[in-house]
Design an enzyme around this catalytic site. Sequence first.
Site, PDB file in Angstrom:
ATOM      1  N   HIS A  25      -9.564   2.080  -0.774  1.00  0.00           N
ATOM      2  CA  HIS A  25      -8.119   1.883  -0.708  1.00  0.00           C
ATOM      3  C   HIS A  25      -7.631   1.360  -2.060  1.00  0.00           C
ATOM      4  CE1 HIS A  25      -4.187   1.219   0.560  1.00  0.00           C
ATOM      5  NE2 HIS A  25      -4.363   0.454   1.622  1.00  0.00           N
ATOM      6  N   LYS A  42      -9.023   8.185   1.280  1.00  0.00           N
ATOM      7  CA  LYS A  42      -9.659   6.850   1.157  1.00  0.00           C
ATOM      8  C   LYS A  42     -11.123   6.856   1.607  1.00  0.00           C
ATOM      9  CE  LYS A  42      -5.285   4.373   1.553  1.00  0.00           C
ATOM     10  NZ  LYS A  42      -4.392   5.543   1.846  1.00  0.00           N
ATOM     11  N   PHE A  70       1.627  -3.281   3.990  1.00  0.00           N
ATOM     12  CA  PHE A  70       1.995  -4.609   4.473  1.00  0.00           C
ATOM     13  C   PHE A  70       3.490  -4.803   4.245  1.00  0.00           C
ATOM     14  CE2 PHE A  70      -2.268  -7.141   3.989  1.00  0.00           C
ATOM     15  CZ  PHE A  70      -2.835  -6.373   4.981  1.00  0.00           C
ATOM     16  N   GLU A 130      -1.995   5.444  13.369  1.00  0.00           N
ATOM     17  CA  GLU A 130      -1.516   6.628  12.645  1.00  0.00           C
ATOM     18  C   GLU A 130      -1.746   7.887  13.476  1.00  0.00           C
ATOM     19  OE1 GLU A 130      -3.094   7.171   8.679  1.00  0.00           O
ATOM     20  OE2 GLU A 130      -1.540   8.648   8.172  1.00  0.00           O
ATOM     21  N   CYS A 163       0.811  -1.226   0.000  1.00  0.00           N
ATOM     22  CA  CYS A 163       0.000   0.000   0.000  1.00  0.00           C
ATOM     23  C   CYS A 163       0.844   1.276   0.000  1.00  0.00           C
ATOM     24  CB  CYS A 163      -0.938  -0.018   1.195  1.00  0.00           C
ATOM     25  SG  CYS A 163      -1.856  -1.569   1.274  1.00  0.00           S
TER      26      CYS A 163
END
Lengths: 87, 405
Positions: free
Chosen positions: B334, B329, B393, B308, B158
């Site tokens: 996403h 998003k 990831f 975050e 991502c």
Amino acid sequence: MTTENIEEKIIVFIASKVENVDPATINRSSDFESLGLDSMDRVQLLFDAEEIFGVTFDDEEVKNFSCVGDIVDYISKHHSADQSPEA
Amino acid sequence: MRIVVTGMGVISPIGSSVDQFWSSAVNGQGGIRKITCFDASGHRSRIAGEISDFDPKSFLSGKQIEQTDRFTQLALYAAKEALNDAGDLSGYPARRLAVSLGSGMGGFSTFESSAIRKLQHKSVPPFTVPRTMANSAAAWIAAQYGLKGANLTCSTACSSAANAIGTALDLLRTGRADAVVTGGAEACVLPLTISGFEALHALSTGFNDDPEQASRPFAIGRDGFVMGEGAGILVLEKEQDAIQRGAKIYAEIAGYGCTCDAAHIVAPDIDGQVAAMQAAIEDAHITPDAVDYINAHATSTPLGDIVETRAIKQLFGDHAYTLAISATKSLVGHTIGASAALGSIATIMTLSTGTIHPTINLATPDPECDLNYAPNTALHKAVRIGLCNAFGFGGNNATLVFKTY
């Protein structure tokens, strides 16, 4: 399907796959080079033909194909074999 | 040496041009709908940010379409927009024109359809490999436009587009290129990817009958991310070169930081995120209190948005509460390896317009998410420096810094 019908259908099919070639000029003797088909284009063309005409090309025989007529003859031969009674 | 953005192109669930994308974003018009590109009735997550009106025939030949996966087609569309926007690059030698693109999954649609055929004992399409490979989009962009310099693809899940754009910045700073076409592309609204993310319990499953409410970063009741697709492309050049050729300059790209958690393969980590933001800020030669805006990674997962938020608080201290933050998003879902490209374009538009697009579906914030996320309505505020965060990831964290020009 008669051989003439198959030939007509295959030429229409090939015309749909080539760019910058007048479909009216495509015939049995049109060679792949004159149609602007490189080796990868030919592989893709035969893959699509298998899907549409229900045949499986023999890898060894395909190596000798050089023009539209070779495809027409192969499909005519194997298409009729596929249509053999109650296979 | 300053590096600037001179062209932008986007295709997304909320618009197929930068103007359309930005107008939808500012007005809070999201693009999450029920999945239409395949029968999703057997899935727990049946919604996505699809680009339903995309027609590759409008700009690609039949042969080009046959040889490209959807992610490459989206990349080519956005590249066309960006290069038209950037204007004439013919003054640069072709070997000095580079491409640096990101994609998390590459040609996964092709992979999936060819794998199905193989399992059914059917022949496999001859362009299976060149359509699937992750660098396909970058290679096609180069071939379409004669970009004969470095041609790189970054696949860090991502955060792919952020690392691709950061790499583009480095190519220019180190003198390896004169102009770089950069960004990201993804097209994985597909049965296998949806199933895979479902199996990880990463996707939203509770809003199938109310898709527009599903992507809700920082909000109470969020239950996972919504899959999206799209592509965003930027053209980057050195400031002096851009001025010399009379290019329109949108913004400066001033910093890039990337880190790895080196811990869990999917769980986010505060320290890694803080370190990426800090590295980007130091790279831009600014201090944290100079930052006005953050385009957050904010995927709408229960844990990710909290982590975050904590990372922003840890790095910025009290200044975290004066920052404006928004989650792109919430509007598009996403888009995986394209997400930081869309986020970067949103950041650049924020800098150049003084408008911060809202985070939609944020009626009631999670108590653990207590910063200013521009809830539901656009904010109007002069923004001089904006960050774009992307975390992926593999523990990949990347941050880009943009400055007004």
